[in-house]
Write a protein that holds these residues in place. Structure first.
Motif, mmCIF file in Angstrom:
data_model
loop_
_atom_site.group_PDB
_atom_site.id
_atom_site.type_symbol
_atom_site.label_atom_id
_atom_site.label_comp_id
_atom_site.label_asym_id
_atom_site.label_seq_id
_atom_site.Cartn_x
_atom_site.Cartn_y
_atom_site.Cartn_z
ATOM 1 N N VAL A 8 1.083 -1.410 -0.335
ATOM 2 C CA VAL A 8 -0.045 -0.435 0.026
ATOM 3 C C VAL A 8 1.041 1.020 0.310
ATOM 4 C CG1 VAL A 8 -1.705 1.144 1.667
ATOM 5 C CG2 VAL A 8 -2.347 -0.940 0.708
ATOM 6 N N CYS A 12 1.206 4.266 -3.015
ATOM 7 C CA CYS A 12 0.261 5.407 -2.520
ATOM 8 C C CYS A 12 1.661 6.336 -3.316
ATOM 9 C CB CYS A 12 0.451 5.474 -1.226
ATOM 10 S SG CYS A 12 -1.424 4.887 -1.273
ATOM 11 N N GLU A 48 -6.408 6.430 -3.653
ATOM 12 C CA GLU A 48 -6.115 6.549 -2.471
ATOM 13 C C GLU A 48 -6.692 5.383 -1.488
ATOM 14 O OE1 GLU A 48 -3.796 9.696 -1.382
ATOM 15 O OE2 GLU A 48 -2.307 8.748 -2.549
ATOM 16 N N LYS A 52 -5.500 1.390 -0.074
ATOM 17 C CA LYS A 52 -5.622 0.771 1.207
ATOM 18 C C LYS A 52 -6.250 -0.624 1.754
ATOM 19 C CE LYS A 52 -4.369 5.358 2.920
ATOM 20 N NZ LYS A 52 -5.128 6.862 3.386
#
Length: 89
Positions: A8, A12, A48, A52
């Motif tokens: 993750v 990002c 984003e 997640k």
């Protein structure tokens, strides 16, 4: 242009050059039936949030744009969420 498994945080990080209100493209594909929705424009910050939620993330470098394939979003096993975003040169 192979696929790379990423976390993750790494996913990002790939989009950190963009502002949170910049637009990315979201496509949703059912890998069992090969049906897909019409691509949607969403804000990077919403992308984003999807990142997640993903169980697994694959990244593909396609020169001008990157593709993040998100597996397990919303705990749907056969659905893949793809986020396409512009990359730095």
């Amino acid at each position: 242009m192979g696929l790379i498994v990423c976390s993750v945080k790494e996913a990002c990080e790939l989009m950190k050059h963009m502002d949170e209100n910049d637009i990315v493209i979201l496509t949703v594909v059912d890998k069992k039936t090969y049906l897909h929705d019409v691509p949607k424009k969403i804000k990077k910050k919403n992308g984003e949030e999807l990142i997640k939620q993903a169980d697994d993330i694959l990244y593909q470098n396609n020169d001008f744009f990157g593709t993040l394939s998100l597996y397990g979003v919303l705990k749907e096993k056969n659905i893949i969420h793809n986020i396409l975003f512009p990359q730095l040169e």
